[in-house]
Design an enzyme around this catalytic site. Sequence first.
Site, PDB file in Angstrom:
ATOM      1  N   TYR A  78      12.698  -3.803   1.816  1.00 40.72           N
ATOM      2  CA  TYR A  78      11.827  -3.042   0.931  1.00 40.72           C
ATOM      3  C   TYR A  78      10.416  -2.943   1.507  1.00 40.72           C
ATOM      4  CZ  TYR A  78       9.602  -1.462  -3.408  1.00 40.72           C
ATOM      5  OH  TYR A  78       8.897  -0.759  -4.360  1.00 40.72           O
ATOM      6  N   SER A  89       3.828   1.332  -2.395  1.00 42.97           N
ATOM      7  CA  SER A  89       3.966   0.055  -3.101  1.00 42.97           C
ATOM      8  C   SER A  89       2.826  -0.861  -2.669  1.00 42.97           C
ATOM      9  CB  SER A  89       5.318  -0.579  -2.736  1.00 42.97           C
ATOM     10  OG  SER A  89       5.415  -1.913  -3.180  1.00 42.97           O
TER      11      SER A  89
END
Length: 263
Positions: A168, A155
């Site tokens: 996350y 990410s």
Amino acid sequence: MSPDITALASLDVSHLMSLRGRTALVTGAGSGLGQAISAGLAAAGADLILLSEQKNLGDSEALVRGYGRDARQVIIDLGQVDTLQSTLRTELADAQVDILVNCAGIIRRQDASAFADSDWYDVLDVNLNGLFILTREAGRQMLSRQRGKVINIASMLSFQGGIRTLSYAASKHAVVGVTRALANEWAHHNVQVNAIAPGYFATRVTSALRSDEQRNQEILARIPAGRWGQPADLVGAAVFLSSAASDYVNGHVLAIDGGWLAR
């Protein structure tokens, strides 16, 4: 001609990128990035094992079969880490996994000072612990055959801290560490482990950001390409990292971000 020149004179690029005879397991294959990657690998010739925690794989299976490839649905919750190893061994006992794409992931948003324990552990269990257990199981097969490809979906928050996405960001930083550590161990067994770091893509996970007009415009202003990524934008990278074209690529994190990190 020298041996090197002779090899260059007979390149078969279509063979380099072909996945015929290979089976790919893609997690989170029911929608978004996982679905697009599954379709792309099928288009390149791979058969697919489509894994999701939900019974949402019908469309993905139809896409794969539309390319003339075999498809198999497997419903497993990667967050059930206490039983995951035994579940995987039962469900995948007869499967040969040549390519593993760890795409499944969840996100929870909350101020760090109010971040619930459950939101911390739930995200880490799916995004990191489940990824590790599955990769270890598939990796054992690959090591025994001395051939394999692992692609982890990282990410932009593998590089940045983000806002209100504590677990996350932690999990995606860790995914890069796992990618590099496994690459160091497995490269000499002819198993390549790499990651793709998507930028801001138009998927269900980002729907809240895209529906917030101010946040949407702030994000677009930062992306040199001037648009949100579409799931199909990941296909080329996924096929490359799954194919013989990437046999000397190890421990790399490939950002597909429209130039976000360049800003």
